[in-house]
Design a protein around this motif. Sequence first.
Motif, PDB file in Angstrom:
ATOM      1  N   ALA A  59       0.830  -1.037  -0.552  1.00 34.60           N
ATOM      2  CA  ALA A  59       0.098   0.082  -0.221  1.00 34.60           C
ATOM      3  C   ALA A  59       0.888   1.271  -0.273  1.00 34.60           C
ATOM      4  CB  ALA A  59      -1.089   0.181   1.506  1.00 34.60           C
ATOM      5  N   THR A  60       0.414   2.089  -0.591  1.00 32.83           N
ATOM      6  CA  THR A  60       0.958   2.876  -0.335  1.00 32.83           C
ATOM      7  C   THR A  60       0.961   4.564  -0.444  1.00 32.83           C
ATOM      8  OG1 THR A  60       2.058   3.024  -3.250  1.00 32.83           O
ATOM      9  CG2 THR A  60       1.949   5.190  -2.451  1.00 32.83           C
ATOM     10  N   LEU A  61       1.616   5.221   0.758  1.00 35.90           N
ATOM     11  CA  LEU A  61       1.176   5.981   1.971  1.00 35.90           C
ATOM     12  C   LEU A  61       2.110   7.092   1.838  1.00 35.90           C
ATOM     13  CD1 LEU A  61       0.848   5.589   5.370  1.00 35.90           C
ATOM     14  CD2 LEU A  61       2.146   7.752   4.951  1.00 35.90           C
ATOM     15  N   ALA A  62       1.073   8.439   1.175  1.00 38.13           N
ATOM     16  CA  ALA A  62       1.616   9.868   0.567  1.00 38.13           C
ATOM     17  C   ALA A  62       1.455  10.872   1.740  1.00 38.13           C
ATOM     18  CB  ALA A  62       0.842  10.314  -1.122  1.00 38.13           C
TER      19      ALA A  62
ATOM     20  N   ALA B 149       7.397  15.347   9.988  1.00 41.16           N
ATOM     21  CA  ALA B 149       8.096  14.763  10.842  1.00 41.16           C
ATOM     22  C   ALA B 149       7.954  13.016  11.336  1.00 41.16           C
ATOM     23  CB  ALA B 149       9.510  15.133  11.243  1.00 41.16           C
ATOM     24  N   ALA B 150       6.688  13.590  12.158  1.00 38.61           N
ATOM     25  CA  ALA B 150       6.141  12.315  12.589  1.00 38.61           C
ATOM     26  C   ALA B 150       5.584  11.621  11.849  1.00 38.61           C
ATOM     27  CB  ALA B 150       4.770  13.288  13.837  1.00 38.61           C
ATOM     28  N   ALA B 151       4.686  11.702  11.069  1.00 38.77           N
ATOM     29  CA  ALA B 151       4.300  10.404  10.197  1.00 38.77           C
ATOM     30  C   ALA B 151       5.586  10.420   9.538  1.00 38.77           C
ATOM     31  CB  ALA B 151       3.224  11.791   9.455  1.00 38.77           C
ATOM     32  N   CYS B 152       7.394  10.403   8.614  1.00 39.95           N
ATOM     33  CA  CYS B 152       7.529  10.416   8.000  1.00 39.95           C
ATOM     34  C   CYS B 152       8.496   8.652   8.996  1.00 39.95           C
ATOM     35  CB  CYS B 152       8.146  11.235   7.602  1.00 39.95           C
ATOM     36  SG  CYS B 152       8.285  12.591   6.524  1.00 39.95           S
ATOM     37  N   GLU B 153       8.750   9.196  10.488  1.00 40.01           N
ATOM     38  CA  GLU B 153       8.945   8.354  11.469  1.00 40.01           C
ATOM     39  C   GLU B 153       8.339   7.204  11.524  1.00 40.01           C
ATOM     40  OE1 GLU B 153      11.723   7.361  14.143  1.00 40.01           O
ATOM     41  OE2 GLU B 153      12.275   8.584  12.579  1.00 40.01           O
ATOM     42  N   ILE B 154       6.586   7.527  11.791  1.00 38.78           N
ATOM     43  CA  ILE B 154       6.436   6.057  12.037  1.00 38.78           C
ATOM     44  C   ILE B 154       5.894   5.479  10.824  1.00 38.78           C
ATOM     45  CG2 ILE B 154       3.368   5.751  12.513  1.00 38.78           C
ATOM     46  CD1 ILE B 154       3.900   8.362  14.759  1.00 38.78           C
TER      47      ILE B 154
ATOM     48  N   VAL C 191       6.077   7.824   0.409  1.00 36.89           N
ATOM     49  CA  VAL C 191       6.585   9.016  -0.537  1.00 36.89           C
ATOM     50  C   VAL C 191       6.131  10.515   0.332  1.00 36.89           C
ATOM     51  CG1 VAL C 191       4.319   8.008  -2.196  1.00 36.89           C
ATOM     52  CG2 VAL C 191       6.179   9.835  -3.202  1.00 36.89           C
ATOM     53  N   VAL C 192       6.666  11.077  -0.040  1.00 35.86           N
ATOM     54  CA  VAL C 192       6.483  12.223   0.346  1.00 35.86           C
ATOM     55  C   VAL C 192       6.434  13.006  -0.431  1.00 35.86           C
ATOM     56  CG1 VAL C 192       7.132  14.791   1.351  1.00 35.86           C
ATOM     57  CG2 VAL C 192       7.937  12.142   2.306  1.00 35.86           C
ATOM     58  N   CYS C 193       4.616  13.860  -1.229  1.00 39.13           N
ATOM     59  CA  CYS C 193       4.666  14.667  -2.303  1.00 39.13           C
ATOM     60  C   CYS C 193       4.813  15.831  -2.093  1.00 39.13           C
ATOM     61  CB  CYS C 193       3.341  13.766  -2.840  1.00 39.13           C
ATOM     62  SG  CYS C 193       3.662  12.280  -2.961  1.00 39.13           S
ATOM     63  N   GLY C 194       5.170  16.846  -3.212  1.00 41.54           N
ATOM     64  CA  GLY C 194       4.815  18.474  -3.393  1.00 41.54           C
ATOM     65  C   GLY C 194       6.157  18.879  -4.619  1.00 41.54           C
ATOM     66  N   PRO C 195       4.920  20.298  -4.869  1.00 47.24           N
ATOM     67  CA  PRO C 195       5.221  20.971  -5.835  1.00 47.24           C
ATOM     68  C   PRO C 195       6.490  21.250  -6.514  1.00 47.24           C
ATOM     69  CG  PRO C 195       4.766  22.766  -4.219  1.00 47.24           C
ATOM     70  CD  PRO C 195       4.509  21.178  -3.163  1.00 47.24           C
ATOM     71  N   GLY C 196       7.605  20.482  -5.608  1.00 41.75           N
ATOM     72  CA  GLY C 196       9.199  21.234  -5.925  1.00 41.75           C
ATOM     73  C   GLY C 196       9.103  21.468  -4.006  1.00 41.75           C
TER      74      GLY C 196
END
Length: 322
Positions: free
Chosen positions: A2-5, A18-23, A39-44
């Motif tokens: 499952a992809t978590l973005a 950061a908490a979400a990334c760490e967890i 995966v971390v998503c952003g406009p740049g």
Amino acid sequence: MATLAIAATDGMLHFELAAACEIFVRDPSGLADPWYDLVVCGPGPVRIGRFLMEPDDGLERLARADTVIIPAIEDVDAEVPAELIDAVRAAHEAGARLVALCTGAFVLAAAGVLDGLRATTHWAHTDVLAARYPRVQVDPDVLYVDNGNVLVSAGKAAAIDLCLHLIRRDHGPTVANAVARRLVVPPHRAGGQAQFVTTPVPARDDHPLADLLPWALQLLDRPLTVEDLARQAKMSSRHLARHFRSATGTTPLQWLATQRIRRAQELLERTDDSIEVVARAAGMGTATTLRRHFSRVVGVPPDAYRRTFRSAGPPHAQERSQ
């Protein structure tokens, strides 16, 4: 897998992101197979507090994720970026599970995702959320809300609670508890539990209640009345009520009741005293009275509240010794 973005745009708060990334970055139990594809998503490149961050992919990637997490935003009065709103709507239409942490609820509300749904956010902003988005059923008194495919949390600690709740939903309590042990936090706090907001004590030394409230806090085990408080403050009960409303936003009796619940929470967390002893020390009289008021205010009975903290104790001690 499952992809978590995780969405990342300028003006988000680094703690929740950061908490979400760490967890969600790895499974410390080794029992969940497969784990999340994070995966971390952003406009740049985006500015998160003092940090400049390079996302893994663009915001359009949210529409292809199974779960999308929206971290908190710093300024709830700032306009939510249109590209973020469009990406959230696209993800919602594609069937993604949407999760807002703290003030991230304002992003979901701006996208119309929360219309007709129950939601919460940090207690300092619930009134703003309710006024700005009247179609959202704002509940200011809970840690998080699970609407199935749309979930939202209150402040920072509650954001961690919601992330653990997601893991519990997806992988079961054993895996969620393993993550909680690594974070050294309680393994489970029910979403219906209240946001624990302590009614403030006036900071100014010259405030009419500056001496009264600390005095009352020392005597919570006694059956204090409004008349007792007025007598100690050397003012009429009506005059006292006006000062209380101005300083704490509530009445003398409501303030006393809140402080007694807080005292009970402290004793449940720190001592092995029986519920009957805690009830007397907190000025509730009997265990029955304490259970009734505690459950109404906190959302869980005192026995369950204590188990939450105690169940996390031994693993924490074990982790510190390693």
